[in-house]
Write a protein that holds these residues in place. Structure first.
Motif, PDB file in Angstrom:
ATOM      1  N   ASP A 121       1.011  -0.817   0.099  1.00 27.52           N
ATOM      2  CA  ASP A 121      -0.061   0.255   0.326  1.00 27.52           C
ATOM      3  C   ASP A 121       1.033   1.410   0.366  1.00 27.52           C
ATOM      4  O   ASP A 121       1.048   1.386   1.063  1.00 27.52           O
ATOM      5  CB  ASP A 121      -0.845  -0.102   1.337  1.00 27.52           C
ATOM      6  CG  ASP A 121      -1.159   1.146   1.120  1.00 27.52           C
ATOM      7  OD1 ASP A 121      -2.211   1.851   0.480  1.00 27.52           O
ATOM      8  OD2 ASP A 121      -2.256   0.848   2.246  1.00 27.52           O
ATOM      9  N   GLU A 122       1.447   1.387  -1.272  1.00 21.32           N
ATOM     10  CA  GLU A 122       2.306   2.920  -1.056  1.00 21.32           C
ATOM     11  C   GLU A 122       1.635   4.361  -0.509  1.00 21.32           C
ATOM     12  O   GLU A 122       2.858   4.619   0.027  1.00 21.32           O
ATOM     13  CB  GLU A 122       2.461   3.083  -2.623  1.00 21.32           C
ATOM     14  CG  GLU A 122       3.276   2.197  -3.258  1.00 21.32           C
ATOM     15  CD  GLU A 122       3.300   2.513  -4.772  1.00 21.32           C
ATOM     16  OE1 GLU A 122       3.057   3.852  -4.844  1.00 21.32           O
ATOM     17  OE2 GLU A 122       3.494   1.341  -5.597  1.00 21.32           O
ATOM     18  N   ALA A 123       0.866   4.251  -0.461  1.00 22.84           N
ATOM     19  CA  ALA A 123       0.184   5.537  -0.004  1.00 22.84           C
ATOM     20  C   ALA A 123       0.558   5.636   1.520  1.00 22.84           C
ATOM     21  O   ALA A 123       0.456   6.224   2.608  1.00 22.84           O
ATOM     22  CB  ALA A 123      -0.977   5.748  -0.299  1.00 22.84           C
ATOM     23  N   GLY A 124       0.343   4.287   2.029  1.00 24.50           N
ATOM     24  CA  GLY A 124       0.167   4.063   3.952  1.00 24.50           C
ATOM     25  C   GLY A 124       2.020   3.506   4.562  1.00 24.50           C
ATOM     26  O   GLY A 124       2.132   3.264   5.442  1.00 24.50           O
ATOM     27  N   THR A 126       5.627   4.419   6.092  1.00 26.29           N
ATOM     28  CA  THR A 126       6.206   5.084   7.402  1.00 26.29           C
ATOM     29  C   THR A 126       6.769   5.236   7.164  1.00 26.29           C
ATOM     30  O   THR A 126       7.597   4.561   7.228  1.00 26.29           O
ATOM     31  CB  THR A 126       4.372   5.474   8.208  1.00 26.29           C
ATOM     32  OG1 THR A 126       5.066   4.026   8.968  1.00 26.29           O
ATOM     33  CG2 THR A 126       3.304   5.594   8.303  1.00 26.29           C
ATOM     34  N   LYS A 137       7.511   1.182   8.400  1.00 28.46           N
ATOM     35  CA  LYS A 137       6.829   0.461   8.094  1.00 28.46           C
ATOM     36  C   LYS A 137       6.261   0.440   7.111  1.00 28.46           C
ATOM     37  O   LYS A 137       5.397   1.217   6.043  1.00 28.46           O
ATOM     38  CB  LYS A 137       6.011   0.491   9.088  1.00 28.46           C
ATOM     39  CG  LYS A 137       6.369   0.515  10.286  1.00 28.46           C
ATOM     40  CD  LYS A 137       5.545   0.930  10.840  1.00 28.46           C
ATOM     41  CE  LYS A 137       5.989   0.926  12.902  1.00 28.46           C
ATOM     42  NZ  LYS A 137       5.595   1.180  13.841  1.00 28.46           N
ATOM     43  N   PRO A 139       2.913  -1.314   4.859  1.00 29.20           N
ATOM     44  CA  PRO A 139       2.066  -1.894   5.328  1.00 29.20           C
ATOM     45  C   PRO A 139       1.074  -2.903   3.878  1.00 29.20           C
ATOM     46  O   PRO A 139       1.877  -2.634   2.157  1.00 29.20           O
ATOM     47  CB  PRO A 139       0.236  -1.027   5.297  1.00 29.20           C
ATOM     48  CG  PRO A 139       1.113   0.201   4.517  1.00 29.20           C
ATOM     49  CD  PRO A 139       2.576   0.641   4.977  1.00 29.20           C
ATOM     50  N   ALA A 141      -0.664  -3.846   0.464  1.00 25.69           N
ATOM     51  CA  ALA A 141      -2.272  -3.125  -0.052  1.00 25.69           C
ATOM     52  C   ALA A 141      -3.396  -4.879   0.090  1.00 25.69           C
ATOM     53  O   ALA A 141      -3.540  -5.583   0.687  1.00 25.69           O
ATOM     54  CB  ALA A 141      -1.750  -3.627  -1.328  1.00 25.69           C
ATOM     55  N   GLN A 142      -4.874  -3.845  -0.057  1.00 28.48           N
ATOM     56  CA  GLN A 142      -5.840  -4.743  -0.015  1.00 28.48           C
ATOM     57  C   GLN A 142      -6.157  -5.060  -0.919  1.00 28.48           C
ATOM     58  O   GLN A 142      -5.810  -4.603  -1.953  1.00 28.48           O
ATOM     59  CB  GLN A 142      -6.952  -3.661   0.786  1.00 28.48           C
ATOM     60  CG  GLN A 142      -6.324  -3.328   1.819  1.00 28.48           C
ATOM     61  CD  GLN A 142      -6.597  -4.276   2.900  1.00 28.48           C
ATOM     62  OE1 GLN A 142      -6.975  -5.288   3.214  1.00 28.48           O
ATOM     63  NE2 GLN A 142      -5.306  -4.033   3.954  1.00 28.48           N
TER      64      GLN A 142
END
Length: 156
Positions: A121-124, A126, A137, A139, A141-142
């Protein structure tokens, strides 16, 4: 001539009381400690990292002592996360009474690449930096939700 008579304190080589054996072990330990934490591969410094996969995704801890967050670059290209950092230090000493001048410089580039074992999940993603340790971190991707569809069956 008995060579053992030439060994100081008349102890065998390798003994705990042999000063040369003690010096050799101490020098070996010193070089091991010096190289601990950083390895050099193809001209780049490779920092020590801890990588763990959790249910949420991937967590990476990288030791980057002496650096500031502005010196560190993180980039995700497809499924490869790249960590790159520039390091450099200058130590200068002068003593006019003794007439010497010493300047020691060191410069290097840290580089590590991590192949992600899942879609991220590129936007998530951190990253934080505290006391010389970078924590990243990543995450998972869904999975994309696809609506179910009734499929008709033809028959004869």
């Amino acid at each position: 001539m008995d060579l053992k008579s030439l060994i100081p304190f008349a102890v065998g080589a390798g003994s705990d009381r042999d000063p040369f054996a003690l010096m050799r072990r101490e020098m070996e330990r010193m070089f091991e400690d010096w190289g601990r934490g950083v390895t050099v591969a193809s001209g780049f410094l490779s920092p020590k990292v801890d990588v763990s996969e959790t249910e949420a995704g991937l967590e990476i801890h990288a030791e980057l002592p002496g650096l500031e967050p502005k010196d560190i670059d993180l980039e995700l290209d497809g499924d490869v996360l790249t960590l790159k950092a520039e390091t450099g230090s200058v130590r200068e000493e002068k003593d006019e009474k003794r007439k010497y001048h010493l300047v020691e410089r060191s410069k290097g580039t840290y580089l590590r690449r991590f192949q992600l074992p899942f879609a991220a999940d590129e936007a998530g993603i951190t990253a934080s930096f505290d006391k010389g340790v970078l924590t990243v971190k990543v995450p998972r991707a869904q999975p994309a939700e696809r609506p179910s569809r009734k499929i008709s069956i033809s028959g004869s």
